[in-house]
Design an enzyme around this catalytic site. Structure first.
Site, PDB file in Angstrom:
ATOM      1  N   VAL A   1     -47.193  61.498  14.801  1.00 33.19           N
ATOM      2  CA  VAL A   1     -47.710  62.704  14.141  1.00 33.19           C
ATOM      3  C   VAL A   1     -46.658  62.657  13.274  1.00 33.19           C
ATOM      4  O   VAL A   1     -47.250  63.375  12.167  1.00 33.19           O
ATOM      5  CB  VAL A   1     -46.823  64.129  14.797  1.00 33.19           C
ATOM      6  CG1 VAL A   1     -46.447  65.385  13.801  1.00 33.19           C
ATOM      7  CG2 VAL A   1     -47.682  64.171  16.191  1.00 33.19           C
ATOM      8  N   GLY A   2     -45.527  61.945  12.980  1.00 29.30           N
ATOM      9  CA  GLY A   2     -44.883  61.208  11.813  1.00 29.30           C
ATOM     10  C   GLY A   2     -45.959  60.962  10.578  1.00 29.30           C
ATOM     11  O   GLY A   2     -45.638  60.439   9.835  1.00 29.30           O
TER      12      GLY A   2
ATOM     13  N   CYS B   1     -34.298  60.651  22.776  1.00 28.87           N
ATOM     14  CA  CYS B   1     -34.584  59.887  21.640  1.00 28.87           C
ATOM     15  C   CYS B   1     -33.947  58.854  21.453  1.00 28.87           C
ATOM     16  O   CYS B   1     -34.411  58.182  21.221  1.00 28.87           O
ATOM     17  CB  CYS B   1     -35.183  60.500  20.231  1.00 28.87           C
ATOM     18  SG  CYS B   1     -33.015  61.146  19.237  1.00 28.87           S
TER      19      CYS B   1
ATOM     20  N   GLY C   1     -39.797  63.545  16.209  1.00 30.39           N
ATOM     21  CA  GLY C   1     -40.682  63.680  16.889  1.00 30.39           C
ATOM     22  C   GLY C   1     -41.186  62.042  17.254  1.00 30.39           C
ATOM     23  O   GLY C   1     -40.194  61.222  17.049  1.00 30.39           O
TER      24      GLY C   1
ATOM     25  N   GLU D   1     -37.549  61.252  11.349  1.00 29.56           N
ATOM     26  CA  GLU D   1     -36.624  61.299  12.660  1.00 29.56           C
ATOM     27  C   GLU D   1     -37.623  60.298  14.266  1.00 29.56           C
ATOM     28  O   GLU D   1     -37.731  61.392  14.741  1.00 29.56           O
ATOM     29  CB  GLU D   1     -36.277  61.867  13.225  1.00 29.56           C
ATOM     30  CG  GLU D   1     -34.819  62.387  11.687  1.00 29.56           C
ATOM     31  CD  GLU D   1     -33.850  61.166  11.980  1.00 29.56           C
ATOM     32  OE1 GLU D   1     -33.425  60.273  13.130  1.00 29.56           O
ATOM     33  OE2 GLU D   1     -33.307  61.487  10.952  1.00 29.56           O
TER      34      GLU D   1
HETATM   35  P1  NAD Z   1     -43.424  67.247  20.323  1.00 27.74           P
HETATM   36  O1  NAD Z   1     -44.563  67.397  20.745  1.00 27.74           O
HETATM   37  O2  NAD Z   1     -42.333  68.934  19.721  1.00 27.74           O
HETATM   38  O3  NAD Z   1     -43.966  67.459  18.569  1.00 27.74           O
HETATM   39  C1  NAD Z   1     -43.029  66.920  17.407  1.00 27.74           C
HETATM   40  C2  NAD Z   1     -43.245  68.825  16.425  1.00 27.74           C
HETATM   41  O4  NAD Z   1     -44.352  68.063  15.622  1.00 27.74           O
HETATM   42  C3  NAD Z   1     -43.859  69.777  16.817  1.00 27.74           C
HETATM   43  O5  NAD Z   1     -42.790  70.853  16.256  1.00 27.74           O
HETATM   44  C4  NAD Z   1     -45.498  70.004  16.773  1.00 27.74           C
HETATM   45  O6  NAD Z   1     -45.375  71.532  16.296  1.00 27.74           O
HETATM   46  C5  NAD Z   1     -45.540  69.384  16.522  1.00 27.74           C
HETATM   47  N1  NAD Z   1     -46.759  68.735  15.981  1.00 27.74           N
HETATM   48  C6  NAD Z   1     -47.515  68.169  17.445  1.00 27.74           C
HETATM   49  N2  NAD Z   1     -48.672  67.158  17.085  1.00 27.74           N
HETATM   50  C7  NAD Z   1     -48.761  67.711  15.102  1.00 27.74           C
HETATM   51  C8  NAD Z   1     -50.100  67.575  14.748  1.00 27.74           C
HETATM   52  N3  NAD Z   1     -51.255  66.983  14.426  1.00 27.74           N
HETATM   53  N4  NAD Z   1     -49.823  68.218  13.625  1.00 27.74           N
HETATM   54  C9  NAD Z   1     -48.883  68.740  12.983  1.00 27.74           C
HETATM   55  N5  NAD Z   1     -47.203  69.017  13.380  1.00 27.74           N
HETATM   56  C10 NAD Z   1     -47.492  68.511  15.597  1.00 27.74           C
HETATM   57  O7  NAD Z   1     -42.416  65.808  20.378  1.00 27.74           O
HETATM   58  P2  NAD Z   1     -42.226  64.454  20.935  1.00 27.74           P
HETATM   59  O8  NAD Z   1     -43.489  64.077  19.134  1.00 27.74           O
HETATM   60  O9  NAD Z   1     -43.857  64.732  21.867  1.00 27.74           O
HETATM   61  O10 NAD Z   1     -40.889  64.691  20.737  1.00 27.74           O
HETATM   62  C11 NAD Z   1     -40.887  63.111  21.415  1.00 27.74           C
HETATM   63  C12 NAD Z   1     -40.543  62.197  20.415  1.00 27.74           C
HETATM   64  O11 NAD Z   1     -39.790  62.480  19.364  1.00 27.74           O
HETATM   65  C13 NAD Z   1     -40.206  60.646  20.826  1.00 27.74           C
HETATM   66  O12 NAD Z   1     -40.578  59.762  20.806  1.00 27.74           O
HETATM   67  C14 NAD Z   1     -38.973  60.625  20.789  1.00 27.74           C
HETATM   68  O13 NAD Z   1     -38.204  59.454  20.986  1.00 27.74           O
HETATM   69  C15 NAD Z   1     -39.181  61.688  19.130  1.00 27.74           C
HETATM   70  N6  NAD Z   1     -37.356  61.802  19.184  1.00 27.74           N
HETATM   71  C16 NAD Z   1     -36.669  61.343  18.041  1.00 27.74           C
HETATM   72  C17 NAD Z   1     -35.526  62.187  17.568  1.00 27.74           C
HETATM   73  C18 NAD Z   1     -34.825  62.030  16.295  1.00 27.74           C
HETATM   74  O14 NAD Z   1     -33.764  62.534  15.965  1.00 27.74           O
HETATM   75  N7  NAD Z   1     -35.320  60.789  16.185  1.00 27.74           N
HETATM   76  C19 NAD Z   1     -34.662  63.312  17.939  1.00 27.74           C
HETATM   77  C20 NAD Z   1     -35.890  63.839  19.551  1.00 27.74           C
HETATM   78  C21 NAD Z   1     -36.945  62.865  19.438  1.00 27.74           C
END
Ligand code: NAD
Length: 452
Positions: free
Chosen positions: A208-209, A260, A204, A226
């Site tokens: 959040v990471g 991503c 994600g 990731e």
């Molecule tokens: P998302 O909003 O679905 O969040 C990802 C996860 O984080 C979800 O399961 C969500 O429930 C959890 N989450 C959200 N807020 C949280 C919090 N405050 N505390 C704990 N957990 C929480 O997805 P996103 O982040 O919008 O995804 C898009 C991003 O992900 C982009 O930056 C994209 O580049 C990146 N991405 C990376 C990869 C990779 O493989 N490297 C793949 C897909 C997406």
């Protein structure tokens, strides 16, 4: 077990999370998940989940993202299936203990042997995003099971149809003693993150990471992050622009740019830029016709918040192709922007949508500086026939992956590690790298009690 919290009246609390993790940890301690036979059976069943529910997965992902069926078949089903097949073909070999040659044991009593073996880590948490909601839950899950772990899988609440489908299917196919699905958003994930896991793989955004890594630090839990970022594309002077544009448009506008590893922006010289923009326009028409809004091959933006964010980026530079939007339909036309300055909004954040800015640079050296002045990207792509250019890009830049000639294809090769570096992530998975990620490589030394 599946804990379907979005449908439950009672919320998934920290106590529920503690109980769940304790149960999965106890199952792991019985040794149930360790034998090769258990691992291959789980992988075979996960494969069946994918192939037997191809239609249901396509329907769910379409409901969540308007993702075309062919895209879903390729990215949500075929890709994890290929990952599983590759793992099934090699798992026994990957898990075989490695012995050191005798000369490495100089100074130890005669008859000593040493080597390494992979141990499962224990209980693992996989947190998935919405953009490839099946693939990015199931491919890490496959790796965690192949490595012999018990697993909590947390799909994204922003892809609710896919999340509900996964919560229904996973317990039907996989060992319910060893794998649990927890649906939900911030509250549920926060409850899970308070627990001690043996590894967390999060896909994600970087904000959040950081939350995940902070929570993991409390327990010294290792993490794989990731993440995303702005993945650049360098187009060399003299590259065949029809081929470049076809491959670039396909990678950029698939899933409406919400990938991503999608190309984020293009760096090229001022002579090539306008010709490339024209070729991209033709390629977009070949892919989606004159009106992509009516094309069954073109997707939609996940929600209104992301629609508004991406629509605001359309004001940067000059529109060379596209630019139309329809908020009610969450539609943004595949768009190419020319004359984009590095300080404009579209160059400030990961676009994660169907907008492709072209930024001009004088030469390769300036392109390399441009890339190195910014966060390390998840992927770097280049179109060039020149070996010296390829060598310089490989040696003088840092990115999660590097792809010449065909953007996004590197993640379809399961024997390659998939992951970021710096701001784009930490650690990697796929194929043997999933085994390394979800296992502990234990050192083992055997010294005989009596001289031999
Ligand atoms: P998302 O909003 O679905 O969040 C990802 C996860 O984080 C979800 O399961 C969500 O429930 C959890 N989450 C959200 N807020 C949280 C919090 N405050 N505390 C704990 N957990 C929480 O997805 P996103 O982040 O919008 O995804 C898009 C991003 O992900 C982009 O930056 C994209 O580049 C990146 N991405 C990376 C990869 C990779 O493989 N490297 C793949 C897909 C997406």
């Amino acid at each position: 077990m599946s804990t379907s919290t979005t449908q439950d009246v009672t919320p998934f609390t920290a106590e529920d999370a503690a109980e769940l993790v304790a149960r999965l940890r106890a199952v792991h301690r019985t040794g149930r998940t360790r034998p090769l036979a258990w691992r291959t059976e789980q992988l075979t069943r996960l494969r069946a989940l994918l192939t037997e529910n191809r239609e249901a997965i396509a329907d769910a992902v379409h409901a969540d993202l308007g993702k075309p069926r062919a895209e879903s078949d390729a990215a949500e089903v075929a890709l994890p299936v290929r990952e599983i097949d590759h793992t099934l073909a090699h798992l026994e070999q990957w898990l075989a203990p490695q012995a050191l040659p005798a000369e490495e044991l100089a100074g130890l009593p005669a008859g000593s042997t040493a080597g390494t073996q992979y141990d499962p880590l224990g209980t693992v948490l996989v947190i998935a995003p919405w953009n490839y909601p099946a693939q990015l839950l199931l491919a890490p899950l496959a790796g965690a099971l192949a490595a012999g772990n018990t697993v909590v899988a947390k799909p994204s609440e922003l892809a609710p149809a896919t999340s509900a489908l996964m919560a229904r299917l996973i317990p039907r196919y996989l060992d319910t003693e060893a794998v649990a699905v927890v649906e939900g958003g911030v509250a549920e994930t926060t409850a899970l993150l308070a627990q001690r896991f043996d590894h967390i793989l999060y896909t994600g955004n970087g904000t959040v990471g950081r939350i995940v890594m902070r929570a993991a630090a409390e327990h010294l839990t290792p993490v794989t992050l990731e993440l995303g970022g702005k993945s650049p594309v360098f187009v060399d002077r003299g590259a065949d622009l029809e081929t470049v544009a076809g491959r670039l448009a396909d990678a950029k506008f698939r899933n409406a740019g919400q990938t991503c590893v999608a190309p984020d922006y293009v760096l090229t010289d001022p002579d090539t830029a306008p010709a490339l923009a024209e070729a991209l326009g033709r390629a977009i028409e070949r892919l989606f016709g004159a009106d992509p809004q009516r094309s069954p091959a073109y997707g939609r933006i996940v929600n209104q918040r992301h629609f508004d964010r991406i629509a605001a980026l359309l004001d940067s530079g000059r529109t060379a192709h596209g630019g139309r939007t329809d908020r009610a339909d969450r539609y943004i036309e595949p768009t190419v922007l020319l004359d984009v300055r590095p300080d404009e909004p579209v160059m400030g954040e990961e676009i994660f949508g169907p907008v492709l800015p072209i930024v001009t640079v004088a030469d390769l050296g300036e392109a390399i500086d441009f890339i190195n002045d910014r966060d390390k990207p998840l992927a770097l792509y280049a179109f060039t026939e020149d070996e010296a250019t390829r060598r310089r890009l490989a040696a003088e830049t840092s990115s999660g992956g590097l792809g010449f000639g065909l953007p996004m294809a590197h993640l379809r090769v399961p024997a390659l590690p998939f992951g970021g570096v710096g701001e784009s992530g930490l650690g990697s998975y796929h194929g043997p790298y999933s085994i390394a990620t979800f296992s502990h490589r234990k050192a083992r030394l055997d010294v005989p009690l009596a001289p031999r």
